[in-house]
Design a protein around this motif. Structure first.
Motif, PDB file in Angstrom:
ATOM      1  N   PRO A 272     -80.594  16.623  19.885  1.00  0.00           N
ATOM      2  CA  PRO A 272     -81.246  17.571  18.839  1.00  0.00           C
ATOM      3  C   PRO A 272     -82.800  17.357  18.768  1.00  0.00           C
ATOM      4  N   GLN A 273     -83.237  16.328  18.942  1.00  0.00           N
ATOM      5  CA  GLN A 273     -84.667  16.001  18.820  1.00  0.00           C
ATOM      6  C   GLN A 273     -85.236  16.711  19.833  1.00  0.00           C
ATOM      7  N   ALA A 274     -84.631  16.664  21.032  1.00  0.00           N
ATOM      8  CA  ALA A 274     -85.234  17.377  22.304  1.00  0.00           C
ATOM      9  C   ALA A 274     -85.533  18.766  21.907  1.00  0.00           C
ATOM     10  N   LEU A 275     -84.630  19.458  21.446  1.00  0.00           N
ATOM     11  CA  LEU A 275     -84.839  20.895  21.142  1.00  0.00           C
ATOM     12  C   LEU A 275     -85.850  21.090  19.881  1.00  0.00           C
ATOM     13  N   ALA A 276     -85.842  20.148  19.035  1.00  0.00           N
ATOM     14  CA  ALA A 276     -86.962  20.308  17.878  1.00  0.00           C
ATOM     15  C   ALA A 276     -88.351  20.029  18.608  1.00  0.00           C
ATOM     16  N   LEU A 277     -88.236  19.335  19.867  1.00  0.00           N
ATOM     17  CA  LEU A 277     -89.660  18.889  20.225  1.00  0.00           C
ATOM     18  C   LEU A 277     -90.194  20.321  21.042  1.00  0.00           C
ATOM     19  N   ALA A 278     -89.238  20.801  21.702  1.00  0.00           N
ATOM     20  CA  ALA A 278     -89.351  22.022  22.735  1.00  0.00           C
ATOM     21  C   ALA A 278     -89.943  23.098  21.579  1.00  0.00           C
ATOM     22  N   VAL A 279     -89.007  23.338  20.399  1.00  0.00           N
ATOM     23  CA  VAL A 279     -89.810  24.164  19.361  1.00  0.00           C
ATOM     24  C   VAL A 279     -91.423  23.903  19.037  1.00  0.00           C
ATOM     25  N   ALA A 280     -91.369  22.613  18.787  1.00  0.00           N
ATOM     26  CA  ALA A 280     -92.989  22.066  18.323  1.00  0.00           C
ATOM     27  C   ALA A 280     -93.881  22.329  19.612  1.00  0.00           C
ATOM     28  N   ALA A 281     -93.328  22.237  20.683  1.00  0.00           N
ATOM     29  CA  ALA A 281     -94.382  22.410  21.950  1.00  0.00           C
ATOM     30  C   ALA A 281     -94.659  23.791  22.130  1.00  0.00           C
ATOM     31  N   LYS A 282     -93.914  24.996  21.844  1.00  0.00           N
ATOM     32  CA  LYS A 282     -94.168  26.132  21.541  1.00  0.00           C
ATOM     33  C   LYS A 282     -95.087  26.530  20.546  1.00  0.00           C
ATOM     34  N   ALA A 283     -94.831  25.726  19.519  1.00  0.00           N
ATOM     35  CA  ALA A 283     -95.579  25.911  18.126  1.00  0.00           C
ATOM     36  C   ALA A 283     -96.915  25.415  18.339  1.00  0.00           C
TER      37      ALA A 283
END
Lengths: 438, 108
Positions: A272-283
């Motif tokens: 789940p952290q990977a997905l959260a970081l993927a969101v953060a990268a786009k953010a």
């Protein structure tokens, strides 16, 4: 004459807008079916009734599995796709595929090598037999390998400097394993022997390290493809975990621009952290969304008004670890201020809720639109299968992205930003600071 | 029994013909005497470097001997038993590939 009116783009635009008000994320659900065969090959299929069928046969044979004594074999392996094998000559592979209008590509990342075939339904059987012959019993004839050297040189010459920066970033972050370059070093071109290749292929192209995915056909068909493959099932390369070290590696190449990739340790794929970081990268930002438009992302605001530059957040996840950071290209004189500002943003580890919301929408759009492209969908399903043993459809992933809340993203981001910074830099590095000065 | 006699006889005949041809007196091997057409040139390209070097040495030596109107001392002649066909299998492979190519061009 009435139909003529619809050729006017404005009217057509209004008409389509009228029909598709508030389009739901997914209209018709297509399920991914997956299974693991008795020989441990992962098979998955997504039957979306597409007239074009794509098959990906992926192996855990990427650059991280290269022995330190033979770096670059993974690059030679993917460029050797289509050479003569025990079953079929390279001439017949090329001509027959051309005759039926099919296309095969071999691509690879640090973990996997993907052989992807695209063919229309009516020619699919012939094409998949050829793909099978191409991958099984590869021979790597010495003279064909040496004839292939110009292709490797071309691959290297065509590398954009940003890719070099990311490659160097991996080297700095992991040293060995995941730090191995995706590309062969120019000095080793022509020095990789046929025996080395055969050894590497027999230890990595095995049924236990293989995933087969089909987009546009059934899972039974994927199983048939898997059973037809003649792979060596004996040898198996060891999977050594890669540790994160951090540091910096620079390549002074001259020019007017500095290309810098900065990252901290991310999360392993499927977590789940990977997905959260993927969101953060786009953010963080991905450049302006309209041509010549203003970029109002957190990244652009942190860098400020220094003239033209390009910066984008990125997140990559591997089976045991990952990287989260920013790639930027700036004019050499402004590199110092820009890199320091980006590093400060990465270190601070917080993002506003609006930015995270925008990031979620960006990521959802990217996942869903990549899901429309069958080739990248087939490859991503194969990668998921090899990472975790399950494959999720893009719609499922989009749903998971929806469920992430911004406090989780902030928390994961704050955790990630505590690790040591890594940097890979290529281009004119006169004013680029070192990682420990940031 | 008869079969073995025939085989031995056949082998003796081959050996006699081999010695009669005489290229072994220059230290050449059978495959050194192949006419270098395109197939053979392609096959030569596929040989490992050291095999090509040995072949070139034998050929240069043979030319030298021919110019000097001499032959090697008898103990240095190539023996029928030691004459391995190092090139012919590769030439056969090249020919097969060429046939395959021509066959394809004919049909499409």
């Amino acid at each position: 004459m009435a139909s003529k009116a619809f050729t006017n783009p404005f009217i057509r635009h209004v008409a389509t807008r009228g029909y598709a008000q508030a389009a739901p994320a997914v209209k018709k659900e297509v399920r991914v079916q997956s299974a693991v065969l008795p020989n441990k090959t992962f098979v998955a299929a997504l039957d979306n009734d597409s007239p074009v069928t794509r098959v990906t046969i992926a192996f855990k044979a990427g650059s991280r599995y290269e022995p330190q004594t033979d770096l670059g074999v993974a690059h030679v392996l993917r460029s050797a796709a289509g050479l003569t094998t025990k079953n079929v000559s390279s001439f017949i592979i090329a001509r027959q595929l051309a005759q039926i209008g099919a296309s095969v590509t071999a691509s690879g990342d640090r973990e996997f090598v993907y052989y992807t075939l695209e063919a229309t339904q009516d020619n699919f059987q012939t094409a998949v037999e050829l793909l099978n012959k191409m991958i099984s019993n590869q021979e790597f004839r010495p003279w064909e390998l040496s004839d292939n050297a110009p292709r490797l040189k071309y691959d290297l010459a065509a590398l954009p400097p940003q890719v070099r920066a990311v490659d160097l970033l991996h080297k700095a972050a992991y040293r060995r394993g995941l730090g191995n370059s995706l590309y062969i070093s120019p000095k080793r071109i022509g020095k990789v022997s046929s025996e080395t290749m055969q050894h590497y292929a027999s230890s990595t192209l095995t049924p236990g390290r293989c995933a087969i995915t089909i987009v546009g056909d059934t899972q039974e068909r994927a199983g048939l493809v898997a059973n037809a493959l003649q792979l060596n099932s004996s040898g198996d390369a060891g999977d050594a975990p890669s540790n994160y070290f951090g540091g910096d590696i620079r390549k002074e190449m001259g020019g007017d621009l500095a290309h810098v990739a900065l990252a901290v340790q991310g999360a392993p794929a499927g977590s789940p952290q990977a997905l959260a970081l993927a969101v953060a990268a786009k953010a963080l930002g991905n450049g302006p969304v309209t041509k010549w438009g203003a970029d109002n992302s957190p990244l652009a605001r942190a860098i400020g008004n220094i003239g033209p530059f390009a910066a984008a957040g990125f997140n990559v996840s591997y089976s045991d670890t990952g990287l989260f950071g920013v790639v930027l290209s700036v004019p050499k004189d402004e590199a110092g201020t820009a890199v320091s500002a980006v590093a400060k943003l990465l270190r601070s580890g917080n993002l506003s809720a609006e930015a995270i919301n925008a990031g979620k929408n960006h990521l959802k759009l990217q996942v869903l639109s990549e899901g429309e492209d069958g080739t990248s969908l087939a490859e991503s399903l194969a990668a998921q299968g090899l990472y975790k043993g399950v494959a999720k459809s893009p719609a499922d992933i989009a749903r998971e992205i929806d469920q992430i809340n911004s406090s989780t993203v902030c928390q994961v981001l704050a955790n990630a930003s505590k690790s040591r910074m890594s940097m890979g830099a290529a281009g004119n590095l006169a004013f680029v600071p070192y990682a420990d000065e940031l | 029994m008869a079969l073995r006699t025939t085989a031995v006889l056949c082998n003796n005949m081959k050996k006699w013909a081999y010695n009669l041809a005489g290229f072994n007196k220059y230290g050449l091997m059978r495959d050194d005497c192949l006419y270098e057409n395109d197939d053979v040139k392609e096959a030569l390209r596929r040989l490992p470097d050291h095999v090509v070097d040995e072949r070139n040495f034998r050929m240069v030596r043979a030319i030298q001997l021919s110019l000097q109107k001499t032959i090697l001392p008898k103990e240095e002649w190539t023996k029928f038993e030691e004459d391995k066909l190092y090139l012919t299998p590769i030439v056969e492979q090249v020919k097969k590939e060429r046939k395959e190519r021509e066959e394809w061009e004919k049909n499409y």
